[in-house]
Design a protein around this motif. Structure first.
Motif, PDB file in Angstrom:
ATOM      1  N   TYR A 157       0.848  -1.206   0.000  1.00 53.52           N
ATOM      2  CA  TYR A 157       0.000   0.000   0.000  1.00 53.52           C
ATOM      3  C   TYR A 157       0.881   1.252   0.000  1.00 53.52           C
ATOM      4  CZ  TYR A 157      -3.235   3.599   1.527  1.00 53.52           C
ATOM      5  OH  TYR A 157      -3.942   4.765   1.610  1.00 53.52           O
ATOM      6  N   THR A 209       1.318   3.924  -2.990  1.00 55.08           N
ATOM      7  CA  THR A 209       1.000   5.344  -2.748  1.00 55.08           C
ATOM      8  C   THR A 209       2.170   6.217  -3.202  1.00 55.08           C
ATOM      9  OG1 THR A 209      -0.274   4.623  -0.842  1.00 55.08           O
ATOM     10  CG2 THR A 209       0.195   6.980  -1.002  1.00 55.08           C
ATOM     11  N   THR A 251      -0.342   7.019 -13.340  1.00 56.34           N
ATOM     12  CA  THR A 251      -1.669   6.381 -13.247  1.00 56.34           C
ATOM     13  C   THR A 251      -1.661   5.026 -13.958  1.00 56.34           C
ATOM     14  OG1 THR A 251      -2.304   7.673 -15.178  1.00 56.34           O
ATOM     15  CG2 THR A 251      -3.066   8.473 -13.030  1.00 56.34           C
ATOM     16  N   CYS A 280      -5.482  -7.611  -4.503  1.00 56.30           N
ATOM     17  CA  CYS A 280      -6.410  -7.337  -5.611  1.00 56.30           C
ATOM     18  C   CYS A 280      -7.380  -6.207  -5.228  1.00 56.30           C
ATOM     19  CB  CYS A 280      -7.202  -8.590  -5.972  1.00 56.30           C
ATOM     20  SG  CYS A 280      -6.178  -9.829  -6.772  1.00 56.30           S
ATOM     21  N   LYS A 281      -7.825  -6.249  -3.969  1.00 54.63           N
ATOM     22  CA  LYS A 281      -8.748  -5.230  -3.485  1.00 54.63           C
ATOM     23  C   LYS A 281      -8.066  -3.850  -3.509  1.00 54.63           C
ATOM     24  CE  LYS A 281     -12.144  -5.066   0.219  1.00 54.63           C
ATOM     25  NZ  LYS A 281     -12.456  -5.552   1.559  1.00 54.63           N
ATOM     26  N   LEU A 282      -6.797  -3.862  -3.094  1.00 55.05           N
ATOM     27  CA  LEU A 282      -6.018  -2.624  -3.106  1.00 55.05           C
ATOM     28  C   LEU A 282      -5.923  -2.054  -4.529  1.00 55.05           C
ATOM     29  CD1 LEU A 282      -4.056  -0.556  -1.794  1.00 55.05           C
ATOM     30  CD2 LEU A 282      -2.231  -2.237  -2.106  1.00 55.05           C
ATOM     31  N   ASP A 284      -7.938  -2.748  -6.992  1.00 53.78           N
ATOM     32  CA  ASP A 284      -9.303  -2.331  -7.364  1.00 53.78           C
ATOM     33  C   ASP A 284      -9.552  -0.881  -6.974  1.00 53.78           C
ATOM     34  OD1 ASP A 284     -10.396  -4.464  -8.617  1.00 53.78           O
ATOM     35  OD2 ASP A 284     -11.276  -5.375  -6.827  1.00 53.78           O
ATOM     36  N   SER A 285      -9.116  -0.587  -5.753  1.00 54.91           N
ATOM     37  CA  SER A 285      -9.386   0.759  -5.223  1.00 54.91           C
ATOM     38  C   SER A 285      -8.690   1.838  -6.046  1.00 54.91           C
ATOM     39  CB  SER A 285      -8.952   0.845  -3.759  1.00 54.91           C
ATOM     40  OG  SER A 285      -7.548   0.787  -3.684  1.00 54.91           O
ATOM     41  N   LYS A 286      -7.672   1.448  -6.789  1.00 56.05           N
ATOM     42  CA  LYS A 286      -6.947   2.420  -7.630  1.00 56.05           C
ATOM     43  C   LYS A 286      -7.277   2.226  -9.116  1.00 56.05           C
ATOM     44  CE  LYS A 286      -4.561   3.830  -4.025  1.00 56.05           C
ATOM     45  NZ  LYS A 286      -4.857   5.138  -3.405  1.00 56.05           N
ATOM     46  N   ASN A 287      -8.321   1.453  -9.385  1.00 57.27           N
ATOM     47  CA  ASN A 287      -8.723   1.159 -10.778  1.00 57.27           C
ATOM     48  C   ASN A 287      -7.592   0.522 -11.600  1.00 57.27           C
ATOM     49  OD1 ASN A 287     -11.399   2.060 -10.585  1.00 57.27           O
ATOM     50  ND2 ASN A 287     -10.658   4.192 -10.721  1.00 57.27           N
ATOM     51  N   ASN A 328      -8.395  -9.477 -10.731  1.00 58.10           N
ATOM     52  CA  ASN A 328      -9.027  -8.782  -9.613  1.00 58.10           C
ATOM     53  C   ASN A 328     -10.131  -9.630  -8.968  1.00 58.10           C
ATOM     54  OD1 ASN A 328      -8.073  -6.927 -11.763  1.00 58.10           O
ATOM     55  ND2 ASN A 328      -8.368  -5.399 -10.150  1.00 58.10           N
ATOM     56  N   GLU A 329     -10.870 -10.357  -9.797  1.00 56.49           N
ATOM     57  CA  GLU A 329     -12.047 -11.035  -9.272  1.00 56.49           C
ATOM     58  C   GLU A 329     -11.984 -12.551  -9.313  1.00 56.49           C
ATOM     59  OE1 GLU A 329     -14.696  -9.164 -11.870  1.00 56.49           O
ATOM     60  OE2 GLU A 329     -14.773  -7.306 -10.701  1.00 56.49           O
TER      61      GLU A 329
END
Lengths: 386, 348
Positions: free
Chosen positions: A15, A19, A27, A45-47, A49-52, A170-171
């Motif tokens: 994380y 960041t 990006t 994966c969730k992390l 996801d949060s950043k597209n 991701n999923e």
């Protein structure tokens, strides 16, 4: 194409690293994630996801980026690719039908781009302990994509536990399947090379009896007895718990002849005492010609670096990113020098790098055709045409 | 880190007389030395391990190869013994092939000897009568008549001698044929040789099979000079080809094809640097599927026991040994022509 590589031993490390990486306005749209089975894949994966960020992931047997080689941790290559130049495909292989899955994946890739090139990871061993048939995958995929299409990659690892490897997005995730980062080959070029280093030793041998992955006889003699005797481990014949892969065959696999003067390493994974046979990672049909091997000399690291240097000089191109799929067996063979190999490649291309130690590699030897490899260092550069 | 290097590192870190930059530089060198040491240790350990394993593998491989070499040597000895036995058997078979062809000749030879013997018998009887008449004329004192009769007797004896020598020649030829050829070459009249073997073959077959009949045609080129050949060897080839031609026409005749007249033509011809001897028949021809095999040893289309399958094979060898060539033209249902070509120059 802008790229960055990050690493970490925990999700929170990642994380922070992510960041930091995004702080300058970077990006990324794709994260190529190589991660130990010990780590929380879903959290990563969730992390993302949060950043597209779309995930292309595989579990590893050791992972690395520029300047950091780790075991049990996470290495990520972040790529800023425009959406129209890539897609990530995921396929679970059901009922062992690799050819069907490869054909489906190839058709989807060809539907998306007229000239697709692929970064490809398959699983290495499923939860039942069955090895993935890499040769069959490469053959089917090459047939469906066409022989001129390029794909590089490797088989997921599990820190030598040999009880379950995964590929994921991701999923979705699976212990038996494929994940592919399909690139528009006209916009993003893949260039790479596979180098093994194992050399034949002694005389040509012939498989005289086998059944699927069980190798019973070599030159009319018991394969188990011959293998152990010839590698100085005859006394282990009576030991029931002799770990043949860890103690012997990782360093001394067989080199098997295949089409067009190329060879492939095939490795005894264990001894089936009941059948008195070697359990191979890949089938060795009766009549196969092969040799015992000697492990790579220490100069193989220099050879890998020299070949890459010459390749770069000849092509006069640089790269936006570098991926390395290095056989897990190279670690014990090359010891501390395996880092030199990976670092040396990163230095030549002077670009963000990520890679992992694999249970099998997909790529091309210099001027060779698309093939499955074992024991190889398989590197590939990504370069966007501006 | 290596224990000794760790001591040095601790010493550097605790040293107050070194500046921070000096400490950083020294620690960097120390780290580099530690890495080099680690690699050296690893290389040493691995080299030892690989050396041990490789030595065992090679020793085992060498032992295996020695066993294989021994097995190959044993096989080789057995193979040489078999080859020797095979050669002995082959030479016996070749000899039996020769004797078989001699058998084919026997009747012909008997026929050929019968003629001179008839002359010898007839002329000796006539001569006896003439001598009895001469004794009468001596009693009568008619020396003129005695002289005339004596002249007749002399002429008869010359004829008896001539036909005796001819019989002698035939017998010698037969003996030569049955003996192993020395391969010695001598100037030979090809037309005489071919004619002789044609007649021997024809009469031989006729003696065995009274029903056999074929129109024989000979076309001999009189310009052919004597050729240096091994006569009994070339004779065997010619005999073999003619015998085969007779067999072919006889087989076709058995089919009772309306209007079929068996015919065998033997021709000699001088071409540029060679003499050609051709034997042509109007039999059934040789099927394409067996054409490639006809010069192979032991290949025969004749029923079991009727042919050794060595005739054409030996013929081929003999002609090649003379530096010549043997060709075959065939057409199914129409017949076959074998053409022997013997060089007139650089005879092998």
């Amino acid at each position: 194409m802008k790229t960055k590589s990050i690493h970490g031993s925990t999700v929170s490390n990642i994380y922070k690293a992510l960041t930091n990486a995004l702080a300058d306005g970077f990006t990324p749209t794709v994260a190529i994630v190589f991660i130990s089975v010990k780590q929380d894949r879903k959290a990563i994966c969730k992390l993302m996801d949060s950043k597209n960020i779309e995930v292309f992931g595989a579990t590893s047997c050791g992972e690395f980026i520029n300047g950091h080689q780790t075991e049990g941790e996470i290495a990520i290559l972040l790529l800023e690719i425009v959406n129209e130049n890539y897609t990530i495909l995921f396929d679970e292989i059901k009922n062992g039908k690799i050819a069907d899955t490869a054909s489906k994946l190839a058709n989807e890739a060809l539907k998306k781009f007229t000239n697709p090139s692929l970064i490809l990871c398959s699983t290495g061993i499923n939860l039942k302990g069955n090895h993935f048939e890499g040769e069959k995958l490469v053959k089917s995929l090459t047939q469906s994509l066409g022989p001129d299409k390029i794909f590089f990659g490797g088989m997921a690892g599990d820190d030598w536990k040999l009880n379950g490897t995964f590929v994921f997005t991701n999923e979705k995730e699976t212990d038996c399947g494929l994940v592919a980062l399909v690139l528009n080959g006209d916009k993003i070029a893949l260039k790479g090379m596979a180098v093994t280093g194992w050399k034949p030793l002694g005389i040509t041998r012939t498989v005289t009896k086998c059944k699927e992955n069980l190798l019973y006889e070599i030159d009319g003699k018991s394969a188990v007895e011959l293998y152990l005797k010839y590698l100085g481990q005859e006394d282990k014949l009576v030991e029931n718990d002799f770990k043949i892969f860890e103690e012997l065959s990782m360093e001394y696999p067989f080199i098997v002849e295949r089409d067009e003067n190329e060879t492939v390493l095939k490795t005894p994974m264990k001894i089936d005492a009941k059948e008195s046979a070697l359990v191979m990672d890949m089938e060795m049909p009766e009549g196969s010609k092969f040799w015992f091997t000697s492990p790579p000399e220490f100069d193989i690291v220099e050879e890998v670096i020299d070949k890459a240097t010459k390749y770069k000089e000849d092509s006069r191109e640089d790269a936006d990113a570098l991926l390395i799929f290095s056989c897990a067996g190279r670690q014990p063979i090359l010891g501390p020098m395996v880092t030199d190999e990976n670092e040396g490649l990163a230095k030549i291309w002077d670009t963000p790098m990520a890679g992992f130690f694999t249970y099998g590699e997909f790529g091309r030897v210099l001027n060779g055709k698309q093939n499955f490899h074992s024991g190889a260092c398989c590197w590939v550069t990504l370069k966007e045409n501006v | 880190m290596n224990q000794h290097l760790q001591h040095i590192q601790d010493f550097i870190e605790s040293s107050n007389h070194l500046s921070e930059k000096e400490k950083t530089d020294l620690l960097k060198y120390l780290k580099s030395a530690d890495k080099d040491l680690l690699i050296s240790d690893f290389k040493l350990e691995r080299t030892e391990k690989v050396k041990r394993t490789t030595a065992i593998l090679l020793e085992e491989t060498i032992e295996e190869l020695e066993q294989k070499q021994k097995a190959i040597e044993d096989s080789n000895i057995a193979l040489q013994k078999s080859i020797k036995e095979l050669k002995a058997t082959q030479s016996q078979l070749i000899q039996s092939e020769k004797m078989a062809s001699l058998g084919e000749l026997t009747a012909g030879i008997a026929h050929e000897i019968q003629n001179p013997l008839n002359f010898v018998n007839n002329f000796s009887e006539v001569s006896k009568e003439l001598l009895e008449e001469m004794l009468e004329e001596i009693k009568n004192g008619d020396m003129e008549e005695v002289n005339a009769i004596a002249q007749d007797v002399i002429q008869n004896l010359e004829k008896i001698n001539h036909h005796g020598q001819r019989a002698d020649g035939i017998v010698k030829g037969m003996l030569q044929h049955s003996r192993s050829s020395s391969g010695a070459k001598e100037d030979t009249n090809i037309n005489v040789l071919v004619d002789e073997y044609l007649r021997l073959a024809y009469h031989g077959l006729r003696a065995k099979d009274k029903s056999f009949n074929a129109a024989l045609e000979t076309r001999f080129d009189d310009t052919i000079q004597p050729l240096s050949i091994a006569p009994q060897d070339i004779g065997r080839v010619v005999l073999n080809l003619i015998t085969n031609a007779f067999y072919a026409v006889n087989e076709k005749k058995k089919l009772l094809i309306e209007g079929y007249e068996p015919q065998v033509t033997v021709e000699t011809k001088k071409v540029k640097d060679a003499i050609e001897i051709s034997v042509k028949d109007n039999g059934n021809g040789i099927p394409q599927k067996v054409l490639d095999k006809i010069f192979q040893p032991f290949f025969t289309t004749k029923p079991t026991g009727q042919g050794t399958g060595l005739g054409l094979s030996l013929s081929y060898d003999i002609i090649k040994a003379h530096g010549g060539d043997i060709k075959v033209n065939t057409k199914e249902q129409e017949g076959t022509t074998f053409i022997i070509s013997l060089p007139t120059t650089n005879n092998a």
